[in-house]
Design a protein around this motif. Structure first.
Motif, PDB file in Angstrom:
ATOM      1  N   UNK A 148       0.779  -1.226   0.000  1.00 55.16           N
ATOM      2  CA  UNK A 148       0.000   0.000   0.000  1.00 55.16           C
ATOM      3  C   UNK A 148       0.809   1.272   0.000  1.00 55.16           C
ATOM      4  N   UNK A 149       2.127   1.164   0.083  1.00 50.88           N
ATOM      5  CA  UNK A 149       2.978   2.359   0.149  1.00 50.88           C
ATOM      6  C   UNK A 149       3.435   2.846  -1.227  1.00 50.88           C
ATOM      7  N   UNK A 150       3.368   2.002  -2.241  1.00 48.82           N
ATOM      8  CA  UNK A 150       3.855   2.384  -3.552  1.00 48.82           C
ATOM      9  C   UNK A 150       5.351   2.634  -3.544  1.00 48.82           C
ATOM     10  N   UNK A 151       5.801   3.462  -4.483  1.00 45.54           N
ATOM     11  CA  UNK A 151       7.220   3.829  -4.526  1.00 45.54           C
ATOM     12  C   UNK A 151       8.058   2.841  -5.296  1.00 45.54           C
ATOM     13  N   UNK A 152       9.341   2.848  -5.011  1.00 51.22           N
ATOM     14  CA  UNK A 152      10.344   2.047  -5.722  1.00 51.22           C
ATOM     15  C   UNK A 152      10.105   0.543  -5.497  1.00 51.22           C
ATOM     16  N   UNK A 153      10.108  -0.282  -6.570  1.00 54.60           N
ATOM     17  CA  UNK A 153      10.255   0.120  -7.969  1.00 54.60           C
ATOM     18  C   UNK A 153       8.904   0.430  -8.617  1.00 54.60           C
ATOM     19  N   UNK A 154       8.915   1.437  -9.477  1.00 55.18           N
ATOM     20  CA  UNK A 154       7.732   1.782 -10.259  1.00 55.18           C
ATOM     21  C   UNK A 154       8.118   1.665 -11.735  1.00 55.18           C
ATOM     22  N   UNK A 155       8.219   0.413 -12.181  1.00 59.99           N
ATOM     23  CA  UNK A 155       8.691   0.164 -13.547  1.00 59.99           C
ATOM     24  C   UNK A 155       7.744   0.730 -14.603  1.00 59.99           C
ATOM     25  N   UNK A 156       6.464   0.607 -14.389  1.00 59.32           N
ATOM     26  CA  UNK A 156       5.503   1.108 -15.376  1.00 59.32           C
ATOM     27  C   UNK A 156       5.642   2.619 -15.545  1.00 59.32           C
ATOM     28  N   UNK A 157       5.751   3.339 -14.451  1.00 57.53           N
ATOM     29  CA  UNK A 157       5.941   4.784 -14.531  1.00 57.53           C
ATOM     30  C   UNK A 157       7.264   5.129 -15.198  1.00 57.53           C
TER      31      UNK A 157
END
Length: 342
Positions: A148-157
């Motif tokens: 739920x925190x998101x962040x690294x890694x965000x490969x799609x972005x």
């Protein structure tokens, strides 16, 4: 001891002191906070992606080392197979080229396509810019949920926003794009085309993970990949039950309606020994992906997709000899969508 000595300023001395004060103001070192702000303005710490190194590795092959905000400030590599006449540094006559994105599979990297296939020697690709980005050993072309925190890694972005903008601004990539990939990258090619309508004119998946929610076997298998390199498998999409919506949002089968308007190429073997395999070779992974691809093809037909090409070629395992062959088989469709097949 000079405190009580009166000071008389002549007009000349006053002017000299004023000049000295201005010079001192200009030459005084800037405060740390002001320096940080200056870096942001000059772009050294701005959000997004920036190229920090360029390496020519072979004829028409250039590696860009890219520092990415979406990847936590880490630097990853992107290999470009450049078209004839490509010169992004010619500001006056810069050309923007139609672009083929080639996505690697799990356990591979940005060098996989050039090291394992004849893509660099394929004449029909001399008029397009081929982009082969790093996607992590098991990145799954996703912005990870990370509990739920998101962040690294965000490969799609990184791929669809940061890298795309960087390539189109500075490295000769045009706005006409198609995407293809194998295995994990096959899923990525389908996901990017579906989740970013209008970004890609066509998509091709070779032995792709086309419906990871097909059944318990498929879920368990992809969770095994998620757990690779001692990773917490729930970081990627979460729990397949509790975070079902996230899983469906990354399952090409559940995004089939978004693929109705573009050409789609699907190919897969059935996991038994094929003509390009060593004697006795089999692949349970390929058999699973074969069932997933059949399910996706049926769903595409059900939702009214009119431009679907399938090559479910029967005997064949999960290997590069088949993916090289399938790339060549799909190139007329991919390059046709770019208008670059002449």
């Amino acid at each position: 001891m000079f405190a009580n000595v009166p000071t008389v300023l002549t007009p000349l001395r006053a002017r000299l002191l004023l000049v000295l004060a201005v010079l001192l103001a200009v030459l005084t070192p800037t405060a740390p906070g002001a320096l940080a702000a200056g870096k942001a303005e000059t772009g050294t710490t701005r959000p997004g992606a920036e190229v920090v190194a360029v390496t020519r590795v072979a004829n028409r092959q250039v590696d860009l080392s890219v520092r990415s905000t979406a990847l936590g400030g880490r630097t990853v590599d992107v290999r470009l197979l450049t078209p004839d006449g490509w010169n992004p540094h010619d500001r006056r006559h810069r050309q923007h080229w139609p672009t083929l994105w080639l996505l690697h599979g799990c356990c591979g990297d940005y060098t996989s396509w050039t090291s394992m296939t004849d893509v660099a020697e394929t004449d029909s690709l001399r008029d397009v810019l081929v982009v082969m980005p790093e996607a992590g050993w098991n990145g799954w072309y996703s912005d990870w949920w990370n509990h739920g925190q998101g962040g690294d890694p965000a490969w799609e972005t990184f791929h669809t926003k940061e890298l795309r903008h960087l390539l189109e601004r500075d490295w000769g990539a045009g706005s006409d794009r198609v995407v293809a990939g194998l295995s994990m990258g096959g899923q990525g090619a389908l996901l990017y085309a579906a989740r970013h309508p209008g970004m890609f004119r066509a998509t091709a998946a070779f032995s792709g993970s086309a419906h990871p929610l097909l059944n318990d076997e498929s879920v368990d298998r992809i969770m095994g990949f998620f757990a690779g390199q001692d990773n917490d498998p729930l970081r990627v999409w979460g729990d397949p039950v509790a975070q079902r919506g996230i899983w469906q949002a990354h399952d090409p089968f559940h995004l089939a309606k978004r693929l109705r308007s573009i050409p789609v190429y699907l190919s897969c073997g059935d996991g038994t020994t094929g003509p390009l395999d060593a004697p006795g070779a089999t692949s349970a992974l390929e058999a699973d992906f074969n069932r997933q691809n059949h399910a996706l093809a049926a769903e595409l037909k059900r939702v009214g997709a009119r431009h679907v090409t399938t090559n479910f070629y029967g005997p064949g395992t999960h290997g590069w000899a088949y993916w090289e062959r399938e790339l060549h088989a799909s190139l007329p469709m991919l390059l046709g969508a770019l208008g670059a097949d002449d």
